[in-house]
Design an enzyme around this catalytic site. Sequence first.
Site, PDB file in Angstrom:
ATOM      1  N   ARG A   9       0.860  -1.179   0.000  1.00  0.00           N
ATOM      2  CA  ARG A   9       0.000   0.000   0.000  1.00  0.00           C
ATOM      3  C   ARG A   9       0.903   1.238   0.000  1.00  0.00           C
ATOM      4  O   ARG A   9       2.116   1.111   0.037  1.00  0.00           O
ATOM      5  CB  ARG A   9      -0.957  -0.033   1.205  1.00  0.00           C
TER       6      ARG A   9
ATOM      7  N   ASP B 287      -1.901  11.042  -1.952  1.00  0.00           N
ATOM      8  CA  ASP B 287      -2.197  10.036  -2.982  1.00  0.00           C
ATOM      9  C   ASP B 287      -2.479  10.671  -4.340  1.00  0.00           C
ATOM     10  O   ASP B 287      -2.418  10.004  -5.357  1.00  0.00           O
ATOM     11  CB  ASP B 287      -3.374   9.170  -2.548  1.00  0.00           C
TER      12      ASP B 287
HETATM   13  O1  MRU Z   1      -4.623   3.403   2.017  1.00  0.00           O
HETATM   14  P1  MRU Z   1      -3.144   3.544   2.082  1.00  0.00           P
HETATM   15  O2  MRU Z   1      -2.538   2.936   3.287  1.00  0.00           O
HETATM   16  O3  MRU Z   1      -2.485   3.097   0.793  1.00  0.00           O
HETATM   17  O4  MRU Z   1      -2.948   5.107   2.184  1.00  0.00           O
HETATM   18  C1  MRU Z   1      -1.680   5.666   2.270  1.00  0.00           C
HETATM   19  C2  MRU Z   1      -1.706   7.116   2.445  1.00  0.00           C
HETATM   20  O5  MRU Z   1      -2.733   7.761   2.532  1.00  0.00           O
HETATM   21  C3  MRU Z   1      -0.400   7.778   2.413  1.00  0.00           C
HETATM   22  O6  MRU Z   1      -0.374   8.878   3.259  1.00  0.00           O
HETATM   23  C4  MRU Z   1      -0.186   8.221   0.974  1.00  0.00           C
HETATM   24  O7  MRU Z   1      -0.243   7.112   0.114  1.00  0.00           O
HETATM   25  C5  MRU Z   1       1.059   8.908   0.770  1.00  0.00           C
HETATM   26  S1  MRU Z   1       2.333   7.727   0.747  1.00  0.00           S
HETATM   27  C6  MRU Z   1       3.806   8.235   0.542  1.00  0.00           C
END
Ligand code: MRU
Length: 361
Positions: A52, A240
Amino acid sequence: MKLNGAQYRSVWREPDGAIRIFDQTLLPWRVEILRLTDAHQVAEAISTMRVRGAPLIGAVAAFGLALSLREDASDAAMDATATMLAATRPTAINLRWALDMMLAGLRNQPRDDRVAIAERIAQDIADDDVETNRKIGEHTLPLIQAHAAKPGPVNILTHCNAGWLATVDYGTALSGIFQAHDSGIPVHVWVDETRPRNQGALLTAFELSGHGVAHTIIADNAGGHLMQRGQVDLVIVGTDRVTRNGDVANKIGTYLKALAAKDNGVPFHVACPHSTIDWRIAQGADIPIEERDEREITDVTGQAPDGVIARLRVAAPGSPAANPAFDVTPARLVTSIVTERGVAAASEAGLLGLYPERKAS
Ligand code: MRU
């Protein structure tokens, strides 16, 4: 990053094309390295969040597409696999970005050359992410240093996980924090637990502990209170997807932290690699927001005293739940966007100042 004394990235490829990842659903309780040998396993790993974090899922998907070409390198198979991988998670643009890079580099190449070309592009995407995040850390460092003159540590609040586990290495939001710590600046991190999946309490805390950085896990609702009391010097989060106007999609709850930061005069910085900027979307309202399984809200996963990793229901039986996984923080609440090229205002003009080649796009 180092884990148990050994140097790792969050994803790497083996000579036969297979991909190695850490199963992040088991961290921090168990460090288990998985071997993925086809694109369906890769898609499963992304959608179940064994891997993730926006930059990491882009790199893993790229390796997954390369792997699939070993079985069938036709245009039809390549497009079908890219579509399947892109559908695993909708909000982080890095996934689409990495697959588009792969398709653009492969499209007009002879079938017999495609595996080698795909593996090279995927490796370039991974290597670029590492260097990009190192530079984001360098540009974040002065923003942290600016608070170091006062007595006591610099108190930084972060939300979700934007450390090395969310990227190929170093992290985005945490890259500068690691560099500040390494350069002798006393830092202390307020780690939002980040319900529903608790990436802060589980993964960010694991990374900070591993690096020896002082930190405290807090309930997601505590940030505003700490800011009112002057106990947060700055907020640094990952993202994201950033849209052309500087709106920022990040893990659900980020928006509330930005509102509280604005109300309390606390700088709110967003660490953002180039692969996370979506130049095709004008504003955050147009970003697709992932809706995840309601059991992530009604249940929590943790380690029982006997060491077993177990899921426990924490909601009233039969009550429905909703689980939007991301929110959008409007650009007006963002103090700056920190990229590998430097620090920009959260606006189209600010971003174009760092990426002038995007003016026409
Ligand atoms: O749902 P996830 O765990 O993939 O979400 C991750 C996040 O929201 C992070 O803060 C984002 O991907 C930035 S990662 C460098």
